[in-house]
Write a protein that holds these residues in place. Sequence first.
Motif, PDB file in Angstrom:
ATOM      1  N   SER A   1      -3.944   8.630   3.153  1.00 35.24           N
ATOM      2  CA  SER A   1      -3.605   9.890   2.504  1.00 35.24           C
ATOM      3  C   SER A   1      -4.040  11.053   3.380  1.00 35.24           C
ATOM      4  O   SER A   1      -5.061  10.983   4.063  1.00 35.24           O
ATOM      5  N   ILE A   2      -3.250  12.106   3.355  1.00 38.64           N
ATOM      6  CA  ILE A   2      -3.515  13.322   4.103  1.00 38.64           C
ATOM      7  C   ILE A   2      -3.915  14.394   3.116  1.00 38.64           C
ATOM      8  O   ILE A   2      -3.247  14.605   2.112  1.00 38.64           O
ATOM      9  N   SER A   3      -5.040  15.069   3.372  1.00 40.18           N
ATOM     10  CA  SER A   3      -5.491  16.143   2.493  1.00 40.18           C
ATOM     11  C   SER A   3      -6.028  17.288   3.333  1.00 40.18           C
ATOM     12  O   SER A   3      -6.247  17.158   4.520  1.00 40.18           O
ATOM     13  N   ASP A   4      -6.233  18.435   2.668  1.00 34.83           N
ATOM     14  CA  ASP A   4      -6.813  19.577   3.380  1.00 34.83           C
ATOM     15  C   ASP A   4      -8.061  20.057   2.671  1.00 34.83           C
ATOM     16  O   ASP A   4      -8.478  19.583   1.706  1.00 34.83           O
TER      17      ASP A   4
ATOM     18  N   GLY B   1       0.842  -1.191   0.000  1.00 36.76           N
ATOM     19  CA  GLY B   1       0.000   0.000   0.000  1.00 36.76           C
ATOM     20  C   GLY B   1       0.872   1.233   0.000  1.00 36.76           C
ATOM     21  O   GLY B   1       2.037   1.171  -0.367  1.00 36.76           O
ATOM     22  N   GLU B   2       0.329   2.354   0.431  1.00 36.28           N
ATOM     23  CA  GLU B   2       1.112   3.574   0.468  1.00 36.28           C
ATOM     24  C   GLU B   2       0.601   4.507   1.554  1.00 36.28           C
ATOM     25  O   GLU B   2      -0.530   4.379   2.020  1.00 36.28           O
ATOM     26  N   ALA B   3       1.448   5.426   1.939  1.00 33.16           N
ATOM     27  CA  ALA B   3       1.090   6.476   2.894  1.00 33.16           C
ATOM     28  C   ALA B   3       1.717   7.760   2.375  1.00 33.16           C
ATOM     29  O   ALA B   3       2.926   7.818   2.167  1.00 33.16           O
ATOM     30  N   GLU B   4       0.880   8.777   2.127  1.00 31.46           N
ATOM     31  CA  GLU B   4       1.420  10.009   1.569  1.00 31.46           C
ATOM     32  C   GLU B   4       0.622  11.229   2.001  1.00 31.46           C
ATOM     33  O   GLU B   4      -0.560  11.140   2.319  1.00 31.46           O
ATOM     34  N   ASP B   5       1.326  12.340   2.015  1.00 29.65           N
ATOM     35  CA  ASP B   5       0.724  13.638   2.306  1.00 29.65           C
ATOM     36  C   ASP B   5       0.476  14.298   0.954  1.00 29.65           C
ATOM     37  O   ASP B   5       1.414  14.668   0.254  1.00 29.65           O
ATOM     38  N   GLU B   6      -0.783  14.432   0.559  1.00 29.99           N
ATOM     39  CA  GLU B   6      -1.140  14.939  -0.766  1.00 29.99           C
ATOM     40  C   GLU B   6      -1.299  16.458  -0.818  1.00 29.99           C
ATOM     41  O   GLU B   6      -1.665  16.998  -1.842  1.00 29.99           O
ATOM     42  N   ARG B   7      -1.022  17.130   0.299  1.00 25.89           N
ATOM     43  CA  ARG B   7      -1.178  18.582   0.329  1.00 25.89           C
ATOM     44  C   ARG B   7      -0.004  19.265  -0.350  1.00 25.89           C
ATOM     45  O   ARG B   7       1.070  18.681  -0.491  1.00 25.89           O
ATOM     46  N   LYS B   8      -0.192  20.520  -0.745  1.00 23.74           N
ATOM     47  CA  LYS B   8       0.904  21.312  -1.293  1.00 23.74           C
ATOM     48  C   LYS B   8       1.904  21.566  -0.188  1.00 23.74           C
ATOM     49  O   LYS B   8       1.537  21.852   0.939  1.00 23.74           O
ATOM     50  N   ARG B   9       3.181  21.466  -0.506  1.00 19.43           N
ATOM     51  CA  ARG B   9       4.241  21.612   0.493  1.00 19.43           C
ATOM     52  C   ARG B   9       4.459  23.075   0.853  1.00 19.43           C
ATOM     53  O   ARG B   9       4.450  23.944   0.006  1.00 19.43           O
ATOM     54  N   ARG B  10       4.675  23.302   2.143  1.00 21.59           N
ATOM     55  CA  ARG B  10       5.033  24.620   2.640  1.00 21.59           C
ATOM     56  C   ARG B  10       6.212  24.463   3.592  1.00 21.59           C
ATOM     57  O   ARG B  10       6.312  23.482   4.314  1.00 21.59           O
ATOM     58  N   ASP B  11       7.113  25.440   3.584  1.00 21.21           N
ATOM     59  CA  ASP B  11       8.227  25.414   4.531  1.00 21.21           C
ATOM     60  C   ASP B  11       7.708  25.707   5.921  1.00 21.21           C
ATOM     61  O   ASP B  11       6.920  26.620   6.120  1.00 21.21           O
ATOM     62  N   ARG B  12       8.135  24.927   6.875  1.00 16.88           N
ATOM     63  CA  ARG B  12       7.696  25.090   8.256  1.00 16.88           C
ATOM     64  C   ARG B  12       8.878  25.515   9.122  1.00 16.88           C
ATOM     65  O   ARG B  12      10.022  25.193   8.829  1.00 16.88           O
ATOM     66  N   ASP B  13       8.588  26.215  10.196  1.00 15.21           N
ATOM     67  CA  ASP B  13       9.626  26.696  11.103  1.00 15.21           C
ATOM     68  C   ASP B  13      10.091  25.636  12.094  1.00 15.21           C
ATOM     69  O   ASP B  13      11.126  25.783  12.701  1.00 15.21           O
ATOM     70  N   HIS B  14       9.332  24.578  12.282  1.00 14.38           N
ATOM     71  CA  HIS B  14       9.679  23.575  13.270  1.00 14.38           C
ATOM     72  C   HIS B  14       9.596  22.179  12.675  1.00 14.38           C
ATOM     73  O   HIS B  14       8.911  21.949  11.695  1.00 14.38           O
ATOM     74  N   ASP B  15      10.347  21.256  13.281  1.00 17.70           N
ATOM     75  CA  ASP B  15      10.390  19.879  12.777  1.00 17.70           C
ATOM     76  C   ASP B  15       9.333  18.989  13.398  1.00 17.70           C
ATOM     77  O   ASP B  15       8.946  17.987  12.816  1.00 17.70           O
ATOM     78  N   GLU B  16       8.887  19.306  14.618  1.00 20.40           N
ATOM     79  CA  GLU B  16       7.904  18.444  15.264  1.00 20.40           C
ATOM     80  C   GLU B  16       6.551  18.591  14.571  1.00 20.40           C
ATOM     81  O   GLU B  16       6.253  19.605  13.966  1.00 20.40           O
ATOM     82  N   GLY B  17       5.765  17.548  14.650  1.00 22.53           N
ATOM     83  CA  GLY B  17       4.478  17.556  13.968  1.00 22.53           C
ATOM     84  C   GLY B  17       3.344  18.051  14.849  1.00 22.53           C
ATOM     85  O   GLY B  17       3.329  17.804  16.051  1.00 22.53           O
ATOM     86  N   ASP B  18       2.408  18.776  14.252  1.00 20.29           N
ATOM     87  CA  ASP B  18       1.175  19.118  14.942  1.00 20.29           C
ATOM     88  C   ASP B  18       0.297  17.874  15.054  1.00 20.29           C
ATOM     89  O   ASP B  18      -0.489  17.730  15.965  1.00 20.29           O
TER      90      ASP B  18
END
Length: 56
Positions: free
Chosen positions: A53-56, A23-40
């Motif tokens: 899949s992750i979408s917005d 299968g697969e696991a992916e973030d399908e959202r448009k990429r943006r630069d973030r200031d921090h490495d930890e995840g929300d």
Amino acid sequence: MGGCEIVVPPGWNVRLDILPIFGEAEDERKRRDRDHDEGDLVVTGFAAFGAVSISD
């Protein structure tokens, strides 16, 4: 043998810690630069014969 779609707000930083097996696991959202490495939002687990899949 299916999939799931996780809908998150556009500004969230999502980290995927998923083991996909045939299968697969992916973030399908448009990429943006973030200031921090930890995840929300941190998604962990495994996906067997399906997709996550992750979408917005």
